[in-house]
Design a protein around this motif. Sequence first.
Motif, PDB file in Angstrom:
ATOM      1  N   LYS A 186       0.830  -1.211   0.000  1.00 51.36           N
ATOM      2  CA  LYS A 186       0.000   0.000   0.000  1.00 51.36           C
ATOM      3  C   LYS A 186       0.865   1.262   0.000  1.00 51.36           C
ATOM      4  O   LYS A 186       0.571   2.250   0.673  1.00 51.36           O
ATOM      5  N   GLY A 187       1.974   1.193  -0.722  1.00 56.53           N
ATOM      6  CA  GLY A 187       2.874   2.331  -0.826  1.00 56.53           C
ATOM      7  C   GLY A 187       3.830   2.489   0.328  1.00 56.53           C
ATOM      8  O   GLY A 187       4.651   3.408   0.336  1.00 56.53           O
ATOM      9  N   LEU A 188       3.760   1.581   1.323  1.00 57.17           N
ATOM     10  CA  LEU A 188       4.609   1.671   2.514  1.00 57.17           C
ATOM     11  C   LEU A 188       5.791   0.712   2.393  1.00 57.17           C
ATOM     12  O   LEU A 188       5.594  -0.494   2.151  1.00 57.17           O
ATOM     13  N   PRO A 189       7.026   1.206   2.562  1.00 57.06           N
ATOM     14  CA  PRO A 189       8.212   0.344   2.459  1.00 57.06           C
ATOM     15  C   PRO A 189       8.411  -0.446   3.751  1.00 57.06           C
ATOM     16  O   PRO A 189       9.194  -0.063   4.624  1.00 57.06           O
ATOM     17  N   ILE A 190       7.732  -1.591   3.889  1.00 58.82           N
ATOM     18  CA  ILE A 190       7.693  -2.306   5.169  1.00 58.82           C
ATOM     19  C   ILE A 190       8.883  -3.219   5.392  1.00 58.82           C
ATOM     20  O   ILE A 190       9.026  -3.790   6.470  1.00 58.82           O
ATOM     21  N   SER A 191       9.759  -3.380   4.386  1.00 56.27           N
ATOM     22  CA  SER A 191      10.867  -4.330   4.535  1.00 56.27           C
ATOM     23  C   SER A 191      11.826  -3.950   5.646  1.00 56.27           C
ATOM     24  O   SER A 191      12.507  -4.814   6.204  1.00 56.27           O
ATOM     25  N   SER A 192      11.878  -2.667   6.003  1.00 59.03           N
ATOM     26  CA  SER A 192      12.803  -2.235   7.051  1.00 59.03           C
ATOM     27  C   SER A 192      12.098  -1.946   8.374  1.00 59.03           C
ATOM     28  O   SER A 192      12.741  -1.534   9.336  1.00 59.03           O
ATOM     29  N   TRP A 193      10.814  -2.166   8.442  1.00 59.77           N
ATOM     30  CA  TRP A 193      10.073  -1.853   9.666  1.00 59.77           C
ATOM     31  C   TRP A 193      10.396  -2.849  10.780  1.00 59.77           C
ATOM     32  O   TRP A 193      10.599  -4.041  10.549  1.00 59.77           O
ATOM     33  N   LYS A 194      10.400  -2.350  12.005  1.00 58.63           N
ATOM     34  CA  LYS A 194      10.531  -3.203  13.179  1.00 58.63           C
ATOM     35  C   LYS A 194       9.212  -3.937  13.413  1.00 58.63           C
ATOM     36  O   LYS A 194       8.147  -3.488  12.997  1.00 58.63           O
ATOM     37  N   GLN A 195       9.284  -5.062  14.130  1.00 61.69           N
ATOM     38  CA  GLN A 195       8.094  -5.875  14.352  1.00 61.69           C
ATOM     39  C   GLN A 195       6.992  -5.098  15.086  1.00 61.69           C
ATOM     40  O   GLN A 195       5.807  -5.259  14.795  1.00 61.69           O
ATOM     41  N   LYS A 196       7.366  -4.248  16.022  1.00 67.82           N
ATOM     42  CA  LYS A 196       6.370  -3.488  16.770  1.00 67.82           C
ATOM     43  C   LYS A 196       5.565  -2.588  15.851  1.00 67.82           C
ATOM     44  O   LYS A 196       4.349  -2.408  16.016  1.00 67.82           O
ATOM     45  N   ARG A 197       6.231  -2.038  14.849  1.00 62.91           N
ATOM     46  CA  ARG A 197       5.547  -1.145  13.923  1.00 62.91           C
ATOM     47  C   ARG A 197       4.679  -1.910  12.922  1.00 62.91           C
ATOM     48  O   ARG A 197       3.632  -1.424  12.494  1.00 62.91           O
ATOM     49  N   ILE A 198       5.119  -3.116  12.568  1.00 60.47           N
ATOM     50  CA  ILE A 198       4.411  -3.862  11.532  1.00 60.47           C
ATOM     51  C   ILE A 198       3.211  -4.628  12.082  1.00 60.47           C
ATOM     52  O   ILE A 198       2.295  -4.984  11.323  1.00 60.47           O
ATOM     53  N   THR A 199       3.159  -4.869  13.392  1.00 60.70           N
ATOM     54  CA  THR A 199       2.057  -5.647  13.976  1.00 60.70           C
ATOM     55  C   THR A 199       0.676  -5.095  13.631  1.00 60.70           C
ATOM     56  O   THR A 199      -0.210  -5.854  13.209  1.00 60.70           O
ATOM     57  N   PRO A 200       0.419  -3.787  13.764  1.00 58.50           N
ATOM     58  CA  PRO A 200      -0.919  -3.284  13.412  1.00 58.50           C
ATOM     59  C   PRO A 200      -1.274  -3.478  11.939  1.00 58.50           C
ATOM     60  O   PRO A 200      -2.451  -3.552  11.585  1.00 58.50           O
ATOM     61  N   LEU A 201      -0.250  -3.598  11.078  1.00 61.06           N
ATOM     62  CA  LEU A 201      -0.495  -3.763   9.649  1.00 61.06           C
ATOM     63  C   LEU A 201      -0.894  -5.196   9.299  1.00 61.06           C
ATOM     64  O   LEU A 201      -1.455  -5.439   8.229  1.00 61.06           O
ATOM     65  N   ARG A 202      -0.630  -6.132  10.200  1.00 60.82           N
ATOM     66  CA  ARG A 202      -0.867  -7.543   9.893  1.00 60.82           C
ATOM     67  C   ARG A 202      -2.345  -7.858   9.677  1.00 60.82           C
ATOM     68  O   ARG A 202      -2.674  -8.832   8.998  1.00 60.82           O
ATOM     69  N   LYS A 203      -3.239  -7.064  10.260  1.00 62.72           N
ATOM     70  CA  LYS A 203      -4.663  -7.339  10.044  1.00 62.72           C
ATOM     71  C   LYS A 203      -5.046  -7.138   8.584  1.00 62.72           C
ATOM     72  O   LYS A 203      -6.076  -7.644   8.135  1.00 62.72           O
ATOM     73  N   GLN A 204      -4.232  -6.411   7.829  1.00 62.14           N
ATOM     74  CA  GLN A 204      -4.502  -6.206   6.411  1.00 62.14           C
ATOM     75  C   GLN A 204      -3.802  -7.242   5.531  1.00 62.14           C
ATOM     76  O   GLN A 204      -4.004  -7.276   4.327  1.00 62.14           O
ATOM     77  N   MET A 205      -2.948  -8.082   6.154  1.00 64.03           N
ATOM     78  CA  MET A 205      -2.190  -9.107   5.426  1.00 64.03           C
ATOM     79  C   MET A 205      -2.363 -10.428   6.174  1.00 64.03           C
ATOM     80  O   MET A 205      -1.769 -10.620   7.231  1.00 64.03           O
ATOM     81  N   GLN A 206      -3.163 -11.324   5.658  1.00 65.91           N
ATOM     82  CA  GLN A 206      -3.444 -12.573   6.343  1.00 65.91           C
ATOM     83  C   GLN A 206      -2.997 -13.765   5.501  1.00 65.91           C
ATOM     84  O   GLN A 206      -2.718 -13.645   4.303  1.00 65.91           O
TER      85      GLN A 206
END
Length: 531
Positions: free
Chosen positions: A343-363
Motif C-alpha cells: 500500500k505504498g509503505l516500504p515495510i521491509s525495514s520496519w521493526k516488528q512493533k511497527r508492523i504488527t498493526p499492519l498484519r490485520k490487512q495481510m493474512q
Amino acid sequence: MASTLISVRQLSIQFNTDTAPAVSNVSFDIEAGKTLALVGESGSGKSITALSLMRLLPETQVQYPDGSISYHGENLLSASESRMQQLRGSRVGIIFQEPMTSLNPLHTLEKQISETLRIHKGFSLAACRPRVIELLNLVGIDKPEQRLGHYPHQLSGGQRQRVMIAMALANEPELLIADEPTTALDVTIQQQILDLLQSLQHKLNMAILLISHDLNVVRRVADRICVMHKGELLENRPCAELFAAPQHEYTRQLLAAEPEGRPHPINTRAGELLRTHGLKVHFSSPQGLFRRRQSAPATVAGIDLHLRSGETLGIVGESGSGKTTLALAILRLIRSQGDIVFKGLPISSWKQKRITPLRKQMQIVFQDPYGSLSPRMSLFEIIAEGLAIQGCRCAQEQISRVSQALQDVGLDPAVQHRYPHEFSGGQRQRIAIARALALKPELIILDEPTSALDRTVQKQIIELLRDLQQRYNLSYLFISHDLAVVRAMSHRVMVIQQGKVVESGATETLFSKPQRSYTRRLLAAAALKAD
C-alpha cells in the motif's frame, strides 16, 4: 489371465459406537500384477476398506458382521493374529497417506527401512544395510549411502514418500496398498512417484490397491476402478469404460468436479497493493568442526512481483522451489533482503512493533486444515484470537464479526462453540479462511489451500474464494502445485524454480503458450492443455 490375489465378498464393517455399518456389502477382486483403485470423497469408506484387508482396524472397536476377505483362498477374517503379522510387511506392503506422520521422527532412515527386514528375515542392522541402500537406489534417492543416518525432517515431501515406498517394498510383497500416495506432492514429483510404482509393479509382478481422490492420478495408472460413496460400492468397472461412460449419477458428479471457471475480471482502475523488488532469503546451517553457521544458497533469489487490488497471482513450482518461503518473507515472518512495498509503505525495514498493526490487512491461510487450527480452542476462540490481538476487545463486536466471518464462508454461526475435530477437512479449511476474513484484510496469502481436499470440496472452496474476492475486493497470492486449481483461480501466474522466477504472465497465455522448458514440463506432468 491374471490370477486373483485377494477376493473380497459382501464385506461389511461396523464400528461399535455406530448404529449403521461404515462399509456395507462391498465386493471386488485384486489381481496379480494389476492396479485396482478405490475412489470417492472423504468418508466414503476407501481407507477403512483397505485397512480391513490386513485387519489393521482396532479389533476392540470394529466388527465384521458380514462377508469375507480371501488371500489365495485363505479367509483372513478368521486368521490368527500371528498369521496376520506374518503377512503384514512381508506379503503385503502399505504406503500410508501422510509420510511425515507415518515415519518416526526419532529414527534414522536406515533403522526404519531395515525394521521390516529384521522382523521378517531375522537380519541384524548391519546385515540389512546393503538391502537398504539397494532399496533407496530403487526408489530414486540420490547418494543413498549418505542418507542412511538422516532423519525424516531432513527430506522433502517427495523424498519422504519415496522412503515410505522403500519400506513397503523391502520384502518384495505381492500386494502394495497405496493410500493417497501422491497427495500434497507437486505435479512433477507426482509423476515420478507414479512412474516409479508402475515400474516396480512390472518388475515384481506386484498388485496395487490405490486409494485416491485424484481422478487424474487414477486415470493414468488403474486397470480397474471401484467407486465408493457412504460405505457402498456404486461401480466396479475397467478404468477406460468408467471414464468413457460412467453409469451412476454419483460417478458422473465426481468426474465433473474438476476445477472450472475463471476469476472475475479486475477493475481496470485498480491500484497496486503489493510490490517486491530483489527479494532474497538465505538460510544458514551449522557446519564445520565448531558448527559455525554458514550461509546456504539463496532459497529466494531476487524475486520481483506486483499485485493489484482485487487480483490473484498464482505462484507455482516444485517442492523446495521457494514458494512458501517467498510468502513468509512478504508477511515479514522470516528475515529477507530487498524491498517489500505494501500500500505504498516500504515495510521491509520496519521493526516488528511497527508492523504488527499492519498484519490485520495481510493474512494467510495455511496448507494443512488439520494442523493449522488449535484442537484445544473452539471456533469462536480461534477466529476471535486475531481480533483481540489487533485491539478488538469488545465482546459484542467479537461475536458479531465471528458470526459474519462464518456466514461468509458458508458455515452456520451456531457451530462457533464446537471444536475443529468435529468438522470435515473442507469445513476446517472454511474455518481457516474465516479466521483470516474476520480481520477484514486486503491481502490473503493462500498456501496450498486445497491440496488435502477431495475434488468436489476443492471445487466448493474455489467458488467460495472467487465469491469472497469479488464481494470484498480481496487480493490473493495463491500458492499451489495443482495447476488446474491455479488456472481456475488466477489472473496471472508466476513460475518459480530454485528461488528464481523462470516465467510469468497472464494465466491463459502461460497455459496455452508456455515459453520456458521448465513450465512446459510442469504442464506436461499435470497433463494440462489449453481448452
